[in-house]
Design a protein around this motif. Structure first.
Motif, PDB file in Angstrom:
ATOM      1  N   PHE A  43       0.834  -1.208   0.000  1.00 53.39           N
ATOM      2  CA  PHE A  43       0.000   0.000   0.000  1.00 53.39           C
ATOM      3  C   PHE A  43       0.872   1.264   0.000  1.00 53.39           C
ATOM      4  O   PHE A  43       0.530   2.259  -0.647  1.00 53.39           O
ATOM      5  N   TYR A  52      -1.943   6.759  -8.832  1.00 54.55           N
ATOM      6  CA  TYR A  52      -2.739   6.850  -7.593  1.00 54.55           C
ATOM      7  C   TYR A  52      -2.714   8.298  -7.085  1.00 54.55           C
ATOM      8  O   TYR A  52      -1.922   8.681  -6.240  1.00 54.55           O
ATOM      9  N   LEU A  54      -4.846   9.943  -5.279  1.00 54.83           N
ATOM     10  CA  LEU A  54      -5.558  10.287  -4.037  1.00 54.83           C
ATOM     11  C   LEU A  54      -4.631  10.900  -2.973  1.00 54.83           C
ATOM     12  O   LEU A  54      -4.943  11.956  -2.396  1.00 54.83           O
ATOM     13  N   GLY A 162      -7.626   9.999   3.860  1.00 51.63           N
ATOM     14  CA  GLY A 162      -7.167   8.996   2.892  1.00 51.63           C
ATOM     15  C   GLY A 162      -8.256   8.286   2.122  1.00 51.63           C
ATOM     16  O   GLY A 162      -7.979   7.301   1.450  1.00 51.63           O
ATOM     17  N   SER A 163      -9.522   8.732   2.257  1.00 51.26           N
ATOM     18  CA  SER A 163     -10.642   8.079   1.568  1.00 51.26           C
ATOM     19  C   SER A 163     -10.935   6.679   2.099  1.00 51.26           C
ATOM     20  O   SER A 163     -11.525   5.849   1.407  1.00 51.26           O
ATOM     21  N   THR A 164     -10.533   6.429   3.349  1.00 56.14           N
ATOM     22  CA  THR A 164     -10.847   5.128   3.953  1.00 56.14           C
ATOM     23  C   THR A 164     -12.356   4.939   4.057  1.00 56.14           C
ATOM     24  O   THR A 164     -12.857   3.814   3.979  1.00 56.14           O
ATOM     25  N   ASN A 167     -13.996   2.797   1.512  1.00 54.90           N
ATOM     26  CA  ASN A 167     -13.902   1.333   1.560  1.00 54.90           C
ATOM     27  C   ASN A 167     -15.076   0.715   2.324  1.00 54.90           C
ATOM     28  O   ASN A 167     -15.125  -0.500   2.515  1.00 54.90           O
ATOM     29  N   TYR A 207      -6.585   2.173  -9.904  1.00 52.19           N
ATOM     30  CA  TYR A 207      -6.744   0.821  -9.358  1.00 52.19           C
ATOM     31  C   TYR A 207      -6.254  -0.252 -10.344  1.00 52.19           C
ATOM     32  O   TYR A 207      -6.538  -1.434 -10.180  1.00 52.19           O
ATOM     33  N   THR A 214      -1.108  -2.799  -7.724  1.00 51.25           N
ATOM     34  CA  THR A 214      -2.462  -3.051  -7.185  1.00 51.25           C
ATOM     35  C   THR A 214      -2.851  -4.525  -7.379  1.00 51.25           C
ATOM     36  O   THR A 214      -3.507  -5.126  -6.529  1.00 51.25           O
ATOM     37  N   PHE A 217      -1.138  -6.309  -4.691  1.00 54.42           N
ATOM     38  CA  PHE A 217      -1.825  -6.000  -3.425  1.00 54.42           C
ATOM     39  C   PHE A 217      -3.037  -6.936  -3.254  1.00 54.42           C
ATOM     40  O   PHE A 217      -3.255  -7.497  -2.184  1.00 54.42           O
TER      41      PHE A 217
END
Ligand code: AVI
Length: 322
Positions: A43, A52, A54, A162-164, A167, A207, A214, A217
């Protein structure tokens, strides 16, 4: 090494969730289990990828607007609580500015990784020996319960960057904000990072990077099952398949079984059969528009104070007040 054996120990939450997800139809794995040591490392690499955007957008926002936030917080002391602090890199810019302005605050990074928290505390201590850093280890809400009770009360400022939040399903993000609000007091603040809807190619590329990080990941989740639960997944037989839906804002990741195959997971005594091209649902990374954020605020009885955006308007950190 297999760390959990069904016959001798109770199954870990990870083992139970893997069992449930791979026995369901359609099959899924929970994205919170991406982050073992190797997942953390991958990550970190994702955040540095050119595709990425973000992380860079949010850094720009924090750099641009930390002065506004500092003005808003003024001279009153406050407790700064960061949910999912990780290595604290996201917040560095903010802390740096708060330190320069000599704001009176204590920093409480919350994370499930003790290791990462110790590392962060040491790093911050070296840089700003006077800053009070109190790491809180554990799941978000369990950790929040460990916060000191201040008398008289001190304003809390919660960071969830972080835009968590993307998710989570919309229902889960609503429940999450509601539960968070219940642990705060009127006047407390929450700063949440939302990735915004934008040109689909940009989102898909974030993504589906050209270096394949990714993909690695996602494959690491299968390898984690092999390592910790004695699975025999062969990642080369699972194709990384990201999708973006411009109406729902759902960026989804799947792993597709490229052949008909069976996988055995020893610790679960479970055989999982895959038809050719059957999918495992791996992750949701929701992208929002402002109307959806406002609706979320309304449903969770939070008030939006400010939208901080990067120049390209790819990302927003939203300041809510309880
Ligand atoms: C942690 N989270 C906000 C990342 C995201 O963008 O959804 C996780 C990630 N998954 C693939 N790339 C990054």
């Amino acid at each position: 090494m297999i760390s959990v054996t069904k016959t001798t120990t109770a199954l870990s939450a990870f083992a139970q969730d893997v069992h449930k997800g791979l026995s369901s139809s359609p099959k899924y794995l929970l994205s919170k289990y991406f982050y073992d040591a190797e997942g953390d490392r991958l990550f970190q690499k994702i955040m540095e990828l050119p595709e990425y955007y973000l992380t860079r957008c949010e850094e720009e926002i924090l750099r641009t607007y930390s002065a506004n936030l500092a003005d808003f917080l003024g001279n009153q002391p406050f407790d700064l609580i960061e949910l999912g602090a990780g290595d604290g890199l996201k917040t560095r810019v903010l802390l740096e500015h708060f330190q320069q302005r000599k704001l009176q605050y204590r920093y409480f990074p919350v994370d499930i990784s003790r290791n990462i928290l110790m590392h962060l505390q040491e790093k911050l201590h070296q840089e700003w020996p006077g800053l009070s850093v109190i790491p809180l280890e554990g799941e978000y809400f369990t950790a929040l319960k460990k916060l000191p009770v201040n008398d008289p009360p001190i304003r809390k400022v919660v960071l969830f960057l972080g835009s968590t939040i993307g998710n989570m399903s919309l229902a889960d993000s609503e429940a999450f904000l509601q539960q968070l609000r219940a642990q705060l007091a009127p006047g407390d603040l929450i700063l949440v990072g939302f990735d915004l809807k934008k040109k689909p190619e940009l989102i898909l590329a974030a993504y589906n990077d050209s270096a394949g990080v990714t993909r690695a990941f996602n494959h690491n989740h299968l390898l984690r099952i092999n390592r910790e639960l004695g699975g025999n997944f062969k990642p080369e037989h699972f194709q990384h398949w990201p999708l973006y839906h411009p109406v729902t804002g759902h960026a989804k990741s799947y792993l597709l079984s490229t052949i008909a195959q069976s996988v055995y997971i020893e610790a679960l005594e479970l055989q999982v059969d895959f038809a050719a091209w059957e999918a495992i649902d791996m992750e949701l990374s929701k992208k929002f528009d402002q109307a959806e954020i406002e609706l979320l605020a309304e449903q969770t009885h939070l008030q939006v104070l400010m939208y901080f955006k990067d120049q390209k308007e790819y990302f927003t950190d939203v300041l809510f007040i309880v």
